[in-house]
Design an enzyme around this catalytic site. Structure first.
Site: not given
Ligand code: AP5
Ligand code: MG
Length: 190
Positions: A14, A89, A128, A134, A145
Site C-alpha cells: 500500500k 480497516r 523490512r 519497525r 496483524r
Molecule cells: P509496504 O508498501 O510498506 O506495504 P504496506 O501494505 O504499506 O504494509 P504496512 O506494513 O504498512 O501495512 P499495515 O497495514 O500493517 O500497516 P499500517 O502502517 O497501515 O511494503 C511492505 C514491504 O514490502 C516493504 O519493505 C516494500 O519495500 C516491500 N514490497 C512492496 N511491494 C513489493 C513487491 N511488489 N515485491 C516485493 N516487495 C515489495 O498500520 C500499522 C498499525 O496501525 C495497524 O496494525 C494498526 O494497529 C494501526 N492502524 C493503522 N490504520 C488503522 C486504522 N484505519 N484503524 C485502526 N488501526 C489502524
Molecule cells: Mg504502509
C-alpha cells in the site's frame, strides 16, 4: 476529486504504490499507520494509546480513528484528491468515510485491492523488520496483524464490491507491472 482507497493486508504494498500514485495524480496521501507512528515518536497521549495496540497487532478503536481521519481531511482543504492508505480497516470506518465524502459532495472513486499470498507478506515484513526496525515487523506481531486483517478488514472487499468501487490487482511480482495495473484501474474510472 479523485479519492482512492488503497487496500490490502500488511505488507501488500500500500505504502510503496501510494508514493507512485501520489506522484502521477498529484493527490494528498493519508497513511493512518504513518500518522500513528508520528504520534508515537512525538510521545503524545494518542501515541501512548496507539503504541500498546500497534505493538500487539490490534486496531485502534474506530471512533478515535475516524476522528483523526476527519481532522486530516479538513486540514487538506482544496486539493485534487486523496489517497487513503490503511483506512478504512473496518466496516464502521468504510461507512464513516463514505459519509464524510458524501457530505462534501464526493465519493470514493476506486478501491484498489492489492492481493498478495500470506507467505509472501511474511517474507516481506520480516525483511523490512530486519532493515528498518519497525516495531510491529516481528513474526509474532505480524501473525496477529494477519489474523486481524482476515477477521476485521478483509470483509471490506465485499462491502466495496456492493458499492461498485472494488478493483482487484494482483499484488505479487514486479513493482512497475503492479503500478501499471493500478493506473489502468484508476483511469477506467475517471
Ligand atoms: P509496504 O508498501 O510498506 O506495504 P504496506 O501494505 O504499506 O504494509 P504496512 O506494513 O504498512 O501495512 P499495515 O497495514 O500493517 O500497516 P499500517 O502502517 O497501515 O511494503 C511492505 C514491504 O514490502 C516493504 O519493505 C516494500 O519495500 C516491500 N514490497 C512492496 N511491494 C513489493 C513487491 N511488489 N515485491 C516485493 N516487495 C515489495 O498500520 C500499522 C498499525 O496501525 C495497524 O496494525 C494498526 O494497529 C494501526 N492502524 C493503522 N490504520 C488503522 C486504522 N484505519 N484503524 C485502526 N488501526 C489502524
Ligand atoms: Mg504502509
Amino acid at each position: 476529486m479523485l479519492n482512492i482507497v488503497i487496500f490490502g493486508a500488511p505488507g501488500s504494498g500500500k505504502g510503496t504504490q501510494s508514493e507512485r500514485i501520489v506522484e502521477k495524480y498529484g493527490l494528498n496521501h493519508i497513511s493512518t499507520g504513518e500518522v500513528l507512528r508520528g504520534e508515537i515518536a512525538a510521545g503524545t497521549e494518542l501515541g501512548k494509546t496507539a503504541k500498546a495496540l500497534i505493538d500487539n497487532g490490534q486496531l485502534i478503536p474506530d471512533a478515535l480513528m475516524i476522528e483523526i481521519l476527519a481532522a486530516k481531511l479538513d486540514a487538506f482543504g482544496e486539493c485534487k484528491g486523496v489517497i487513503f492508505d490503511g483506512f478504512p480497516r473496518t466496516i464502521a470506518q468504510a461507512e464513516a468515510l463514505k459519509q464524510m465524502l458524501n457530505s462534501r459532495g464526493q465519493d470514493v472513486t476506486a478501491m484498489i485491492e492489492l492481493d498478495v499470498p500470506e507467505a509472501e507478506l511474511m517474507t516481506r515484513l520480516l525483511k523490512r523488520g530486519e532493515e528498518s526496525g519497525r516495531a510491529d515487523d516481528n513474526e509474532e506481531t505480524i501473525k496477529k496483524r494477519l489474523v486481524v486483517y482476515a477477521e476485521q478488514t478483509a470483509p471490506l472487499k465485499d462491502w466495496y464490491k456492493n458499492d461498485g468501487k472494488h478493483c482487484y490487482i494482483n499484488g505479487l511480482g514486479d513493482l512497475d507491472r503492479i503500478f501499471a495495473d493500478i493506473v489502468a484501474a484508476i483511469d477506467s474510472r475517471i
